[in-house]
Design an enzyme around this catalytic site. Structure first.
Site, PDB file in Angstrom:
ATOM      1  N   ASP A  92       0.852  -1.191   0.000  1.00 60.67           N
ATOM      2  CA  ASP A  92       0.000   0.000   0.000  1.00 60.67           C
ATOM      3  C   ASP A  92       0.888   1.241   0.000  1.00 60.67           C
ATOM      4  O   ASP A  92       2.052   1.203   0.444  1.00 60.67           O
ATOM      5  CB  ASP A  92      -0.922   0.022   1.218  1.00 60.67           C
ATOM      6  N   HIS A 152      -5.578   6.737   7.414  1.00 59.57           N
ATOM      7  CA  HIS A 152      -4.981   5.770   6.512  1.00 59.57           C
ATOM      8  C   HIS A 152      -3.477   5.744   6.757  1.00 59.57           C
ATOM      9  O   HIS A 152      -2.829   6.786   6.842  1.00 59.57           O
ATOM     10  CB  HIS A 152      -5.253   6.148   5.057  1.00 59.57           C
ATOM     11  N   ASP A 181      -2.640  -0.548   6.554  1.00 58.88           N
ATOM     12  CA  ASP A 181      -3.545  -0.950   5.476  1.00 58.88           C
ATOM     13  C   ASP A 181      -3.035  -2.192   4.752  1.00 58.88           C
ATOM     14  O   ASP A 181      -3.825  -3.038   4.321  1.00 58.88           O
ATOM     15  CB  ASP A 181      -3.734   0.204   4.487  1.00 58.88           C
TER      16      ASP A 181
END
Length: 232
Positions: A7, A152, A157
């Protein structure tokens, strides 16, 4: 099989407009288990993040000012993903940014450094058409705790994505059993032998039970006007 779940966080939504990566993370899974090996770096993008992107990841220009640039960690990153299948949620987005960074330092695109790249968003859409398939929705669907995901973050993630993928594909292991290996053939033969040698106990119905069953069949035959399949 070695899997790597990856990610990124970026300064904006479009690498073609000069946006850059501010965080990149990848976690390793071998034999469907997280190995605790990971690659994780915050990166100095050399520019500000868009307001919308900053609200998502919270990585300010001040925090990133003393962090390495992508070119400084590129070789280490490519070594980590080498010879692995790469899983990314909405892969075109992240791959586009990574390939932009690689192109700026005259490196081959990411596809040339790994076995293949798999988009888990596309997989989720095939499994759950018409439903929300972002990472939060998938965590909820597969009962994976993401309560600590207030912002985030690439490493968190990537770890959540690995858990989601393993949950999405959990049933495949039992459906794809190795039934034709020497070990499995020996095991099946042993089980068959044990079943063949079983002394099965037959318990006949008593006379009272037979009479009750007969009366029930007669009643069913009367109520169905003789249309019972088993009596024809």
């Amino acid at each position: 099989m070695r899997y790597v779940f990856l990610d990124t966080e970026t300064t904006g939504l479009d690498s073609a407009l000069g946006h850059r990566i501010v965080e990149i993370a990848a976690v390793e899974v071998c034999n469907r288990r997280l190995t605790n090996r990971h690659f994780h770096r915050y990166l100095n993008p050399g520019r500000e993040s868009d307001e919308g992107a900053l609200r998502v990841h919270g990585l300010t220009r001040e925090f990133l000012r003393d962090k390495p640039m992508f070119r400084d960690v590129c070789n280490e990153f490519l070594e980590f993903i080498a010879d692995a299948e790469i899983f990314i949620h909405n892969a075109p987005f992240d791959v586009g940014f990574i390939n932009r960074e690689l192109d700026l330092i005259r490196f081959d695109p990411m596809q040339n450094h790994c076995l293949q790249i798999i988009d888990t968003l596309a997989l989720a859409k095939e499994l759950h058409p018409g439903k929300r398939n972002n990472l939060d929705a998938l965590c909820e669907r597969y009962q994976i705790d993401n309560s600590h995901r207030t912002l985030h973050g690439a490493l968190l993630d990537a770890e959540l994505l690995a858990e989601v993928y393993l949950a999405m594909t959990r049933g495949q292991e039992s459906l794809l059993m190795e039934v034709d290996t020497p070990a499995s053939r020996q095991a099946n033969s042993s089980i068959a032998g044990k079943v063949a040698n079983l002394a099965l106990i037959v318990q006949p119905a008593t006379q009272a039970e037979l009479e009750l069953h007969g009366r029930l069949m007669e009643r069913i035959s009367v109520e169905s006007k003789g249309n019972c399949l088993w009596s024809s």
